[in-house]
Design a protein around this motif. Structure first.
Motif, PDB file in Angstrom:
ATOM      1  N   ARG A  55      67.932  75.026 -21.835  1.00 24.38           N
ATOM      2  CA  ARG A  55      67.814  75.249 -20.274  1.00 24.38           C
ATOM      3  C   ARG A  55      68.512  74.445 -19.436  1.00 24.38           C
ATOM      4  NH1 ARG A  55      63.645  77.769 -17.515  1.00 24.38           N
ATOM      5  NH2 ARG A  55      63.571  77.012 -15.129  1.00 24.38           N
ATOM      6  N   SER A  56      69.059  73.412 -20.052  1.00 25.54           N
ATOM      7  CA  SER A  56      70.239  72.587 -19.218  1.00 25.54           C
ATOM      8  C   SER A  56      71.405  73.331 -18.984  1.00 25.54           C
ATOM      9  CB  SER A  56      70.544  71.126 -19.926  1.00 25.54           C
ATOM     10  OG  SER A  56      70.832  71.584 -21.356  1.00 25.54           O
ATOM     11  N   SER A  62      62.420  82.600 -19.924  1.00 24.12           N
ATOM     12  CA  SER A  62      62.803  81.273 -19.964  1.00 24.12           C
ATOM     13  C   SER A  62      61.310  80.156 -19.952  1.00 24.12           C
ATOM     14  CB  SER A  62      63.216  80.998 -18.599  1.00 24.12           C
ATOM     15  OG  SER A  62      62.545  81.261 -17.421  1.00 24.12           O
ATOM     16  N   ASP A  63      61.696  79.109 -20.522  1.00 25.84           N
ATOM     17  CA  ASP A  63      60.610  78.181 -20.604  1.00 25.84           C
ATOM     18  C   ASP A  63      61.064  76.906 -20.450  1.00 25.84           C
ATOM     19  OD1 ASP A  63      61.826  77.553 -23.254  1.00 25.84           O
ATOM     20  OD2 ASP A  63      60.720  78.693 -24.448  1.00 25.84           O
ATOM     21  N   ARG A  64      60.240  75.885 -20.744  1.00 30.92           N
ATOM     22  CA  ARG A  64      60.743  74.338 -20.337  1.00 30.92           C
ATOM     23  C   ARG A  64      61.892  74.069 -20.994  1.00 30.92           C
ATOM     24  NH1 ARG A  64      56.806  69.770 -22.199  1.00 30.92           N
ATOM     25  NH2 ARG A  64      57.794  70.602 -24.277  1.00 30.92           N
ATOM     26  N   ASP A  65      62.259  74.641 -22.305  1.00 30.42           N
ATOM     27  CA  ASP A  65      63.591  73.953 -23.007  1.00 30.42           C
ATOM     28  C   ASP A  65      64.581  75.171 -23.135  1.00 30.42           C
ATOM     29  OD1 ASP A  65      61.969  71.863 -23.480  1.00 30.42           O
ATOM     30  OD2 ASP A  65      60.735  72.387 -25.084  1.00 30.42           O
ATOM     31  N   THR A  66      64.378  76.422 -23.188  1.00 30.02           N
ATOM     32  CA  THR A  66      65.512  77.364 -23.655  1.00 30.02           C
ATOM     33  C   THR A  66      65.322  78.540 -22.502  1.00 30.02           C
ATOM     34  OG1 THR A  66      63.646  78.545 -24.899  1.00 30.02           O
ATOM     35  CG2 THR A  66      65.119  76.877 -26.127  1.00 30.02           C
ATOM     36  N   LEU A  67      66.669  79.112 -22.280  1.00 32.46           N
ATOM     37  CA  LEU A  67      66.702  80.374 -21.784  1.00 32.46           C
ATOM     38  C   LEU A  67      67.195  81.410 -22.584  1.00 32.46           C
ATOM     39  CD1 LEU A  67      69.455  79.023 -19.177  1.00 32.46           C
ATOM     40  CD2 LEU A  67      66.879  79.407 -18.708  1.00 32.46           C
TER      41      LEU A  67
END
Length: 406
Positions: A323-324, A351-356
């Motif tokens: 996600r960054s 999308s979630d907290r860590d990935t796209l």
């Protein structure tokens, strides 16, 4: 006076000597060389994009409800003389089973009386038909060239006899229906939710006798966002067909300390958006939840609260990034062969907290920036750096499921 002059002269001499010393030392200092500052490219972390097959699953929750849940009511009045052994709270019954029997003596008598009236009306009709036929023949013999009136041919009397006969038959049908209604039968296969009436109780038309629900199909109402509909590939007014079945739903619940699983599918959506939550309700169904659809004998009981995972639309060449890597709403930066930044617009499907999860905008093998740019912009040169394995795990290129509850 002379002493003051000597003091002033000495003080001035000291200042003159110090000034000469500072001047001489300043001339002896080496000159500072002027250097032009050289700009260095910032270092950025990156990851190598790898396409993979992704299924966008959606996490949901809901309560199990029967497709049909009705109040059992009386249509005739009378005293309850018997009930089925299945007519108890939680009792199971099949379609057509008699649940309650109301005393039918009066209704049998009403049927017999109605049959008598039908026979009498039929006899009157046959006599009137014979009278009308005889009147026609007599008139034709006596007045061969004249047109008879309706009264002469007894047409009004014949119509009244026919009407009386039809009314008697209708009364008989109504009496027979009322007799049938003294035996209250199950309209479907199901279970008793609540028993109200019992043997000896007098009931009247419209009185509630109990509550029953069907067990052929269980339904679960699941709230979905617009983003969830996109992941599942469902239109707003979806209804499954043989050619277009709904996505599968894996349902789980914990009962008596054990996890149980049931398999269902999305049958339809309600086709409207809730004005309060701005969500769409999808209806998941499980066939025969107390029989073939049970989990090793554990039924999908009505009223049970379950968690569900809906199998989403598959993407064969999706890109999964940290996600960054996202800047703004839909921008990422890639590093070209000359180590310069290139801005890309991407289509985010999950999308979630860590990935796209991206459907387009990034190609397989692109170097995607995953760290802050610190003032760098499109076209600027950077120093690409791969992060340590301990700080960022590599994204597997194998088929994976992306589960989201958004």
């Amino acid at each position: 006076m002379a002493r003051k002059l000597y003091t002033i002269a000495g003080t001035l001499l000291i200042f003159v000597v110090l000034f000469l010393i500072v001047t001489i030392m300043g001339k002896m200092r080496p000159e500072v060389e002027q250097e032009t500052p050289v700009a260095t490219a910032p270092a950025v972390f990156y990851t190598v994009a790898a396409s993979q097959a992704v299924t966008l699953d959606v996490e949901v929750q809901g309560e199990v409800r029967p497709r049909t849940d009705i109040n059992l009511t009386a249509q005739v009045s009378g005293r309850v003389i018997s009930t089925s052994p299945s007519f108890v709270n939680g009792g199971a019954f099949d379609e057509g089973d008699m649940l309650i029997k109301i005393e039918d003596t009066d209704y049998r008598a009403a049927v017999a009386a109605a049959k008598a009236r039908v026979a009498q009306a039929e006899q009157t009709l046959r006599l009137e038909e014979a009278e009308a036929d005889l009147a026609r023949r007599d008139f034709e013999e006596l007045n061969p060239n004249e047109t008879p009136s309706e009264l002469t041919l007894r047409i009004p009397q014949l119509a009244q006899a026919r009407a009386n006969f039809e009314a008697a038959r209708a009364e008989l049908r109504a009496a027979e229906i009322n007799l049938q209604r003294t035996a209250i039968r199950a309209p479907f296969e199901g279970r008793v939710r609540e028993r109200i009436a019992g043997v000896g109780q007098f009931v009247s038309p419209g009185m509630q006798l109990g509550r029953i629900f069907s067990t052929d199909v269980a339904e679960i109402r699941l709230a979905l966002t617009d983003n969830d509909l996109a992941k599942l590939g469902l239109p707003l007014a979806f209804v499954e067909t043989d050619e277009n079945p709904g996505p599968n739903v894996a349902l789980t619940a914990r009962l008596a300390g054990q996890e149980h699983y049931w398999q269902g599918r999305i049958a339809r959506t309600e086709g409207s958006i809730d004005a309060t939550t701005r969500q769409v309700i999808a209806i998941a169904v499980v066939d025969d939840p107390y029989g073939m659809g049970a989990d090793n004998g554990t039924p999908l009981a009505m009223g049970l609260f379950v968690d569900g995972t809906i199998t989403g639309k598959p993407y064969q060449n999706a890109i999964v990034l940290p996600r960054s890597a996202l800047y703004g709403r839909d921008r990422v930066y890639v590093i070209d062969e000359e180590n310069r930044l290139i801005e890309r617009r991407v289509e985010i499907v999950s999308s979630d907290r860590d990935t796209l999860t991206l459907a387009s905008g990034i190609n397989d093998g692109d170097r995607v920036v995953t760290s802050p740019l610190r003032g760098a912009d499109e076209g600027d040169e950077v120093v690409p750096t791969l992060p340590d394995a301990s700080s960022e795990a590599p994204v597997s290129a194998a088929t994976r499921n992306v589960t989201s509850g958004e």
